[in-house]
Write a protein that holds these residues in place. Structure first.
Motif, short mmCIF file in Angstrom:
data_model
loop_
_atom_site.label_atom_id
_atom_site.label_comp_id
_atom_site.label_asym_id
_atom_site.label_seq_id
_atom_site.Cartn_x
_atom_site.Cartn_y
_atom_site.Cartn_z
N ALA A 289 3.21 -0.90 -1.07
CA ALA A 289 2.75 0.05 -1.14
C ALA A 289 2.72 1.28 -1.15
O ALA A 289 4.09 1.65 -2.14
CB ALA A 289 2.76 -0.14 0.01
N GLY A 290 1.78 2.42 -2.15
CA GLY A 290 2.74 3.29 -2.54
C GLY A 290 2.31 3.41 -4.19
O GLY A 290 1.46 4.45 -4.50
N ARG A 291 2.52 2.33 -4.47
CA ARG A 291 2.41 2.31 -6.11
C ARG A 291 0.72 2.91 -6.21
O ARG A 291 0.08 1.98 -5.89
CB ARG A 291 2.92 1.10 -6.86
CG ARG A 291 4.35 0.90 -6.31
CD ARG A 291 5.01 2.42 -6.87
NE ARG A 291 5.24 2.22 -8.18
CZ ARG A 291 6.41 1.55 -9.01
NH1 ARG A 291 6.92 1.13 -8.11
NH2 ARG A 291 6.51 1.96 -10.21
N SER A 292 1.05 2.67 -8.04
CA SER A 292 -0.22 2.86 -8.53
C SER A 292 -0.87 1.66 -9.81
O SER A 292 0.32 1.42 -9.98
CB SER A 292 -1.41 3.75 -9.44
OG SER A 292 -0.39 4.05 -10.66
N ALA B 38 -5.00 4.15 -6.96
CA ALA B 38 -4.38 5.56 -6.75
C ALA B 38 -2.71 5.52 -6.30
O ALA B 38 -1.64 5.42 -6.69
CB ALA B 38 -5.34 6.51 -7.04
N SER B 39 -2.92 4.98 -5.39
CA SER B 39 -2.18 4.27 -4.12
C SER B 39 -1.94 2.71 -3.12
O SER B 39 -2.65 3.40 -2.42
CB SER B 39 -1.55 6.02 -3.43
OG SER B 39 -0.57 6.00 -2.27
N ALA B 40 -1.68 2.31 -3.36
CA ALA B 40 -1.75 1.25 -2.73
C ALA B 40 -1.52 0.83 -1.65
O ALA B 40 -0.27 1.30 -1.16
CB ALA B 40 -1.14 -0.27 -4.21
N VAL B 41 -2.44 0.03 -0.86
CA VAL B 41 -2.13 -0.09 0.94
C VAL B 41 -2.04 -1.64 1.25
O VAL B 41 -3.40 -2.57 0.24
CB VAL B 41 -2.87 0.91 1.66
CG1 VAL B 41 -2.51 2.27 1.32
CG2 VAL B 41 -4.70 0.70 1.01
N PRO B 42 -1.91 -2.03 1.85
CA PRO B 42 -2.04 -3.97 2.00
C PRO B 42 -3.05 -4.01 2.58
O PRO B 42 -3.12 -5.76 1.71
CB PRO B 42 -1.05 -3.58 3.62
CG PRO B 42 0.14 -2.66 3.39
CD PRO B 42 -0.54 -1.37 3.22
N SER B 43 -4.52 -3.33 2.70
CA SER B 43 -5.44 -4.04 3.44
C SER B 43 -5.80 -3.94 2.21
O SER B 43 -7.14 -5.32 1.86
CB SER B 43 -6.18 -2.81 3.75
OG SER B 43 -6.14 -1.09 3.30
N GLN B 44 -5.28 -3.29 0.88
CA GLN B 44 -6.26 -3.73 -0.25
C GLN B 44 -4.91 -5.07 -0.97
O GLN B 44 -5.66 -5.59 -2.47
CB GLN B 44 -5.78 -2.23 -1.76
CG GLN B 44 -6.61 -1.86 -0.83
CD GLN B 44 -6.25 -0.24 -2.16
OE1 GLN B 44 -4.42 0.34 -2.66
NE2 GLN B 44 -7.37 0.66 -2.74
N THR B 45 -5.20 -5.78 -0.39
CA THR B 45 -4.27 -7.05 -1.15
C THR B 45 -5.70 -8.37 -0.62
O THR B 45 -6.23 -8.15 0.54
CB THR B 45 -3.11 -7.90 0.12
OG1 THR B 45 -2.06 -7.32 0.10
CG2 THR B 45 -3.03 -9.67 -0.28
N GLY C 93 -11.07 -13.66 -12.18
CA GLY C 93 -9.88 -12.62 -10.89
C GLY C 93 -8.45 -12.28 -11.15
O GLY C 93 -8.09 -12.96 -11.95
N THR C 94 -8.33 -11.61 -10.55
CA THR C 94 -7.01 -10.86 -10.18
C THR C 94 -7.01 -11.31 -9.00
O THR C 94 -7.08 -10.53 -8.07
CB THR C 94 -6.63 -9.68 -10.64
OG1 THR C 94 -6.52 -9.49 -12.22
CG2 THR C 94 -5.52 -9.23 -10.70
N ARG C 95 -5.59 -11.34 -8.83
CA ARG C 95 -4.76 -11.76 -7.05
C ARG C 95 -3.59 -10.59 -6.98
O ARG C 95 -2.64 -10.92 -7.77
CB ARG C 95 -4.79 -13.10 -7.54
CG ARG C 95 -3.66 -13.02 -5.54
CD ARG C 95 -3.10 -15.14 -5.36
NE ARG C 95 -4.71 -16.11 -5.85
CZ ARG C 95 -5.30 -16.44 -4.49
NH1 ARG C 95 -5.14 -16.13 -3.41
NH2 ARG C 95 -6.51 -17.40 -4.98
N LEU C 96 -3.56 -9.45 -6.12
CA LEU C 96 -3.40 -8.23 -5.98
C LEU C 96 -2.11 -8.53 -4.11
O LEU C 96 -3.58 -9.29 -3.21
CB LEU C 96 -3.66 -7.44 -6.25
CG LEU C 96 -2.73 -6.44 -5.72
CD1 LEU C 96 -2.11 -5.75 -6.83
CD2 LEU C 96 -3.85 -4.56 -5.59
N THR C 97 -0.77 -8.67 -4.26
CA THR C 97 -0.59 -9.24 -2.85
C THR C 97 0.17 -7.18 -2.80
O THR C 97 0.80 -7.35 -4.17
CB THR C 97 0.20 -10.09 -2.76
OG1 THR C 97 -0.60 -11.04 -3.29
CG2 THR C 97 1.41 -9.88 -1.89
N VAL C 98 -0.44 -6.24 -1.65
CA VAL C 98 0.30 -5.40 -1.77
C VAL C 98 1.06 -5.48 -0.75
O VAL C 98 0.76 -6.01 0.67
CB VAL C 98 -0.40 -4.31 -1.13
CG1 VAL C 98 -0.42 -2.94 -1.15
CG2 VAL C 98 -1.76 -3.74 -2.80
N LEU C 99 2.37 -5.13 -0.69
CA LEU C 99 3.90 -5.45 0.63
C LEU C 99 3.85 -4.04 1.00
O LEU C 99 3.94 -2.74 0.49
CB LEU C 99 4.87 -6.37 -0.45
CG LEU C 99 4.58 -7.69 -0.73
CD1 LEU C 99 5.88 -7.67 -1.35
CD2 LEU C 99 3.79 -8.21 0.28
#
Lengths: 109, 111
Positions: B15-18, B79-86, B105-111
């Protein structure tokens, strides 16, 4: 506003049974309706569209403007039909589609 | 013809990373789209581009940005990932007849 409703999250049938996946839409203009299918771990692919009036893999769908529906039907389900099915609505001048929430079809042997 | 390719296939992000999700098509389609797929919600449009040099907001654009410098590429940036963007992110393009073609598709997990 455009909206697509697929009331069933899961539809489970036995092989050889008829299948009907329901789709209702809300749109004031002239709609373009599509069915997309997503097999396990694969990308979405177009199954059929109403203007083509075609049958793909035994599936058909008829646009009923009076009932605002575009139900997907197949007379005899096969195990390989097991997948996620999405109904989608396009509109004049807007190429992006509005998707329903999807129905998972499970065809049991 | 590869159609539409996406990279990476999957990613775990703090979380917080781009991060930028890449999408390339070789069909010379003018229109391209980004959707996110979430269980029970189907596919929701994030951003779209009707032609190179133009972009527009979809149903759920907050937290995402796109650019369309040329016909083939349509990157999506968080820009600044949040868990809800998983989510699983799909890129698509459409032909003149309105048929949409999707990437893997791209499977993205934001921790």
């Amino acid at each position: 506003a455009q909206r697509v409703t697929q009331p069933e999250k899961l539809l489970s049938v036995f092989k050889g049974a008829p299948v009907e996946l329901k789709c209702n839409y809300s749109y004031s203009g002239s709609p373009e309706l599509f069915w997309y299918v997503q097999y396990s771990r694969q990308r979405l692919q177009l199954l059929l569209r109403h203007i083509s009036r075609e049958s793909i893999k035994g599936f058909t769908a008829d646009l009923n403007k009076g009932e605002t529906s575009f139900h997907l039907k197949k007379p005899f389900a096969q195990e390989e039909d097991s997948a996620m099915y999405y109904c989608a609505l396009g509109s004049t001048g807007r190429r992006a589609l509005t998707f329903g929430s999807g129905t998972r079809l499970q065809v049991q042997p | 013809t590869a159609g539409i390719t996406q990279a990476p296939t999957s990613q775990i992000l703090a979380a917080g990373r781009s991060m930028t999700l890449r999408c390339t098509q070789d069909m010379r389609h003018n229109a391209m789209y980004w959707y996110r797929q979430d269980l029970g919600l189907g596919l929701r449009l994030i951003h779209y581009s009707n032609t190179a040099g133009t972009t527009g907001k979809g149903e759920v654009p907050d937290g995402y940005s796109v650019s369309r410098a040329n016909t083939d590429d349509f990157p999506l940036t968080l820009a600044s990932a949040v868990p809800s963007q998983t989510s699983v992110y799909f890129c698509a393009s459409s032909d003149q007849g309105g048929r949409q073609f999707f990437g893997p598709g791209t499977r993205l997990t934001v921790l």
